[in-house]
Design an enzyme around this catalytic site. Structure first.
Site, PDB file in Angstrom:
ATOM      1  N   GLU A 139       1.226  52.248  34.646  1.00 17.52           N
ATOM      2  CA  GLU A 139       2.493  51.626  34.238  1.00 17.52           C
ATOM      3  C   GLU A 139       3.545  51.815  35.345  1.00 17.52           C
ATOM      4  OE1 GLU A 139       3.945  53.819  30.867  1.00 17.52           O
ATOM      5  OE2 GLU A 139       5.436  52.298  30.321  1.00 17.52           O
ATOM      6  N   LYS A 186       5.574  44.809  27.961  1.00 20.91           N
ATOM      7  CA  LYS A 186       5.324  45.862  26.956  1.00 20.91           C
ATOM      8  C   LYS A 186       6.074  45.585  25.649  1.00 20.91           C
ATOM      9  CE  LYS A 186       5.302  50.976  26.766  1.00 20.91           C
ATOM     10  NZ  LYS A 186       5.700  52.187  27.531  1.00 20.91           N
ATOM     11  N   CYS A 193       0.712  51.716  27.996  1.00 25.46           N
ATOM     12  CA  CYS A 193       1.007  53.074  27.540  1.00 25.46           C
ATOM     13  C   CYS A 193       1.218  53.189  26.030  1.00 25.46           C
ATOM     14  CB  CYS A 193       2.191  53.638  28.329  1.00 25.46           C
ATOM     15  SG  CYS A 193       2.123  55.448  28.359  1.00 25.46           S
ATOM     16  N   VAL A 246       2.802  60.885  28.364  1.00 30.82           N
ATOM     17  CA  VAL A 246       3.389  62.231  28.348  1.00 30.82           C
ATOM     18  C   VAL A 246       3.004  63.003  27.083  1.00 30.82           C
ATOM     19  CG1 VAL A 246       5.330  61.731  29.884  1.00 30.82           C
ATOM     20  CG2 VAL A 246       5.586  61.309  27.445  1.00 30.82           C
TER      21      VAL A 246
HETATM   22  C1  ACM Z   1       4.988  55.706  27.650  1.00 29.95           C
HETATM   23  O1  ACM Z   1       4.885  54.724  26.946  1.00 29.95           O
HETATM   24  N1  ACM Z   1       5.217  55.602  28.944  1.00 29.95           N
HETATM   25  C2  ACM Z   1       4.840  57.060  27.095  1.00 29.95           C
END
Ligand code: ACM
Length: 263
Positions: free
Chosen positions: A43, A114, A146, A173
């Site tokens: 990402e 996203k 992510c 994370v």
């Molecule tokens: C994330 O979506 N970068 C944790």
């Protein structure tokens, strides 16, 4: 169809687009040397992740497909005859998107923005509105980014739209995905390639352990917790097309959407 897919586990430098392009170039070359057909980058691979302000993120954004990183990806894809998926900090008109692009040997193919923004991303980016599956010569490729992982609808939508491989650029994370991705792959009978990043930005410690899982939920290969590295595996894309989990249970045909409706 057997193809070789990989994930570039890298450590982008926050706000340093030139340096990040060098890292991308280096790993694409590594992908070529290892004869990959498809390579996934994390990402926001062009920009880094943990911006202090929207202004900082704006300065590190690029337009798609005109931006220099996309042009580089096009050049590398063509030169190395490889499909590439990469997270991109995208600027469009006066908005920013946490996006991912798919580029192939014949050029730019498409963008996904996203849908499910994580934490402070909500102060910076607009959310996307749709999931896409792209038809390519090697496979039907779906993309999620992510934190989309925590919404089972993301993977399920991509698979119902025909995805055979889900490419998953990430800056994880939280400690969950690497434990759970096998289940997500199994319940959808799909390959998932998660390219996570390593390193620390401010208060965020990225979890590495990029991973490739098969449609039976087995981990094929997994990267280290802390190091930049390339992982890859040979996969048989046709396994994603077999949605039978037993001879009498097909995960598509046995669905009963009317039982899932809330009244
Ligand atoms: C994330 O979506 N970068 C944790």
């Amino acid at each position: 169809m057997n193809i070789r897919v990989g994930a570039a586990q890298i450590r982008p430098i926050l706000g340093d687009l030139d340096r990040n392009r060098e890292i991308i170039r280096k790993f694409a070359e590594l992908g070529y040397k290892n004869e990959l057909d498809l390579l996934v980058f994390p990402e926001l691979a062009n920009s880094g992740y943990n911006f202090k302000s929207r202004e900082d993120a704006w300065r590190a954004s690029e337009t798609i497909p005109e931006g220099r990183t996309i042009k580089l990806l096009e050049k590398l894809s063509q030169e190395y005859s490889i499909y590439v998926v990469s997270g991109i900090n995208e600027r469009h008109e006066d908005k920013l998107y946490n996006s991912a692009v798919l580029v192939g040997p014949n050029g730019f193919i498409g963008t996904y923005r996203k849908v499910h923004l994580f934490m402070n991303e909500k102060d910076i980016f607009e959310r996307g509105r749709e999931f896409f599956v792209f038809e390519t010569k090697i496979a039907r490729i779906g993309i999620m980014i992510c934190f989309d992982w925590i919404f089972p609808e993301a993977t399920r939508t991509l698979v119902l739209k025909g995805a055979e491989i889900i490419c998953h650029p990430a800056n994880l994370v939280l400690p969950y995905w690497q434990k759970l991705c096998g289940l997500r792959a199994l319940e959808n009978r799909v390959y998932i390639v998660t390219a996570n990043r390593v390193g620390i930005e401010g208060n965020l410690n990225f979890t590495g352990r990029s991973i490739i899982v098969d449609p039976k939920g087995e981990i094929i290969t997994e990267a280290s917790r802390t190091h930049e590295e390339l992982i890859y595996a040979d996969i048989d894309v046709t396994l994603s097309r077999d949605k039978n989990i037993t001879p009498r249970n097909n995960i598509f045909e046995d669905r009963l959407p009317e039982a899932y409706v809330l009244f």
